[in-house]
Write an enzyme that holds these catalytic residues in place. Structure first.
Site, short mmCIF file in Angstrom:
data_model
loop_
_atom_site.label_atom_id
_atom_site.label_comp_id
_atom_site.label_asym_id
_atom_site.label_seq_id
_atom_site.Cartn_x
_atom_site.Cartn_y
_atom_site.Cartn_z
N SER A 1 37.69 32.64 45.43
CA SER A 1 37.48 33.93 46.08
C SER A 1 38.72 34.82 46.06
O SER A 1 38.60 36.04 46.17
CB SER A 1 37.00 33.73 47.52
OG SER A 1 37.91 32.94 48.25
N GLY B 1 34.40 29.91 46.43
CA GLY B 1 34.10 28.53 46.74
C GLY B 1 34.45 27.55 45.64
O GLY B 1 34.30 26.33 45.82
N ASN C 1 40.55 25.89 47.88
CA ASN C 1 39.41 25.24 48.52
C ASN C 1 39.59 23.73 48.60
O ASN C 1 39.15 23.09 49.56
CB ASN C 1 38.11 25.60 47.79
CG ASN C 1 37.74 27.06 48.01
OD1 ASN C 1 37.70 27.54 49.13
ND2 ASN C 1 37.49 27.76 46.93
N ASP D 1 39.92 37.62 58.21
CA ASP D 1 39.92 36.15 58.13
C ASP D 1 41.31 35.59 57.91
O ASP D 1 41.53 34.37 58.00
CB ASP D 1 38.96 35.65 57.04
CG ASP D 1 39.35 36.12 55.64
OD1 ASP D 1 40.45 36.69 55.45
OD2 ASP D 1 38.54 35.92 54.71
N HIS E 1 42.15 36.42 52.81
CA HIS E 1 41.88 37.23 51.63
C HIS E 1 42.49 38.62 51.77
O HIS E 1 42.43 39.21 52.84
CB HIS E 1 40.37 37.37 51.40
CG HIS E 1 39.67 36.07 51.19
ND1 HIS E 1 39.13 35.35 52.22
CD2 HIS E 1 39.43 35.35 50.06
CE1 HIS E 1 38.58 34.24 51.74
NE2 HIS E 1 38.75 34.22 50.43
#
Length: 207
Positions: free
Chosen positions: A35, A72, A101, A182, A185
Site C-alpha cells: 500500500s 496488503g 506487512n 493512520d 501512509h
C-alpha cells in the site's frame, strides 16, 4: 547421410532478432510493493509511482514505470507474483518495496530475508537491475525487531550488490502534516518527497 534443413537467411536473422528483443530488458521500472506504493487512500495520480512515471517519460529516450503494487502484499505473495511480471514486462529495473506487512504481522525475519533474496535473484536472472526500498516499523515493535528489519535490507543490498533506499518514508513519516490519520501512509503532499528519496538511488540505475 544426415540431411539438414536450410532456413532462408532472412528468416534466421528475423528469428534471432525476435529472440534477442524478447530477452533484452526494456526501459521499464517495475515497482513491486504494498500500500505504500499503491497510492493508499489518495488518487492514483498523486502516488509516488505515478509521479515517477511522469518523470521517466520526460527522459530522452523515455523510460516508464509499471506499478504492480497491491495493498496488503507480503514478501511471499510478491515472490510468487514476480516471475509472471518479469516474463510480461522484461523490466530494466525492479524496485522491491515489500516487508511492511510481514513486519506488522510479526513474521520471522528469516522468512522475509529468504523471500526478498529470492526476488532479487529472480530479477537479476532476468537481467534487471534491482533497487530495494526499505521500511521502518512503529517504535512499539521494539528495538530488536526494528533493528533486525533494517539489517535485512542492508545485508541483502550488500550481499547481492543492489541499490538500497534504507527508509522509503524518510522525511515524511515523522511529519504529521504529511501523514494520513493512520500514521502509516503518506498524504498526497508527502508523495513528492517519497519520489525524491527513491530517485536519489534510482537515477544511477537508469544509465
Amino acid at each position: 547421410m544426415r540431411r539438414f534443413l536450410k532456413w532462408p537467411g532472412w528468416l534466421v536473422v528475423g528469428w534471432l532478432a525476435a529472440a534477442a528483443a524478447q530477452a533484452a530488458p526494456s526501459r521499464t521500472v517495475l515497482v513491486l510493493g504494498d500500500s505504500l506504493s499503491a497510492a493508499h487512500n489518495i488518487a492514483a495520480d498523486q502516488g509516488w509511482v505515478h509521479l515517477l512515471d511522469v518523470r521517466l517519460g520526460d527522459m530522452v529516450p523515455p523510460w516508464a514505470a509499471i506499478n504492480a503494487s497491491i495493498s496488503g502484499e507480503t514478501s511471499l505473495s510478491g515472490r510468487n507474483r514476480l516471475p509472471g511480471l518479469l516474463a510480461k514486462y522484461h523490466p530494466g529495473v525492479v524496485a522491491i518495496e515489500l516487508g511492511a506487512n510481514d513486519g506488522l504481522q510479526g513474521l520471522p525475519l528469516d522468512e522475509l530475508r529468504a523471500n526478498l533474496a529470492a526476488m532479487v535473484d529472480a530479477a537479476q536472472a532476468a537481467k534487471a537491475k534491482v533497487l530495494l526500498l526499505g521500511i521502518e516499523l512503529p517504535v512499539n515493535y521494539g528495538p530488536q525487531y526494528r533493528d533486525g528489519l533494517r539489517a535485512v535490507y542492508a545485508d541483502l543490498a550488500r550481499q547481492k550488490h543492489v541499490a538500497l533506499v534504507p527508509f522509503l518514508l524518510e522525511g515524511v513519516a515523522l511529519e504529521p502534516q504529511l501523514m494520513q490519520d493512520d500514521g502509516m501512509h503518506p498524504r498526497a503532499a508527502g508523495e513528492p518527497i517519497v519520489l525524491e528519496t527513491v530517485w536519489k538511488a534510482l537515477r544511477s540505475l537508469l544509465q
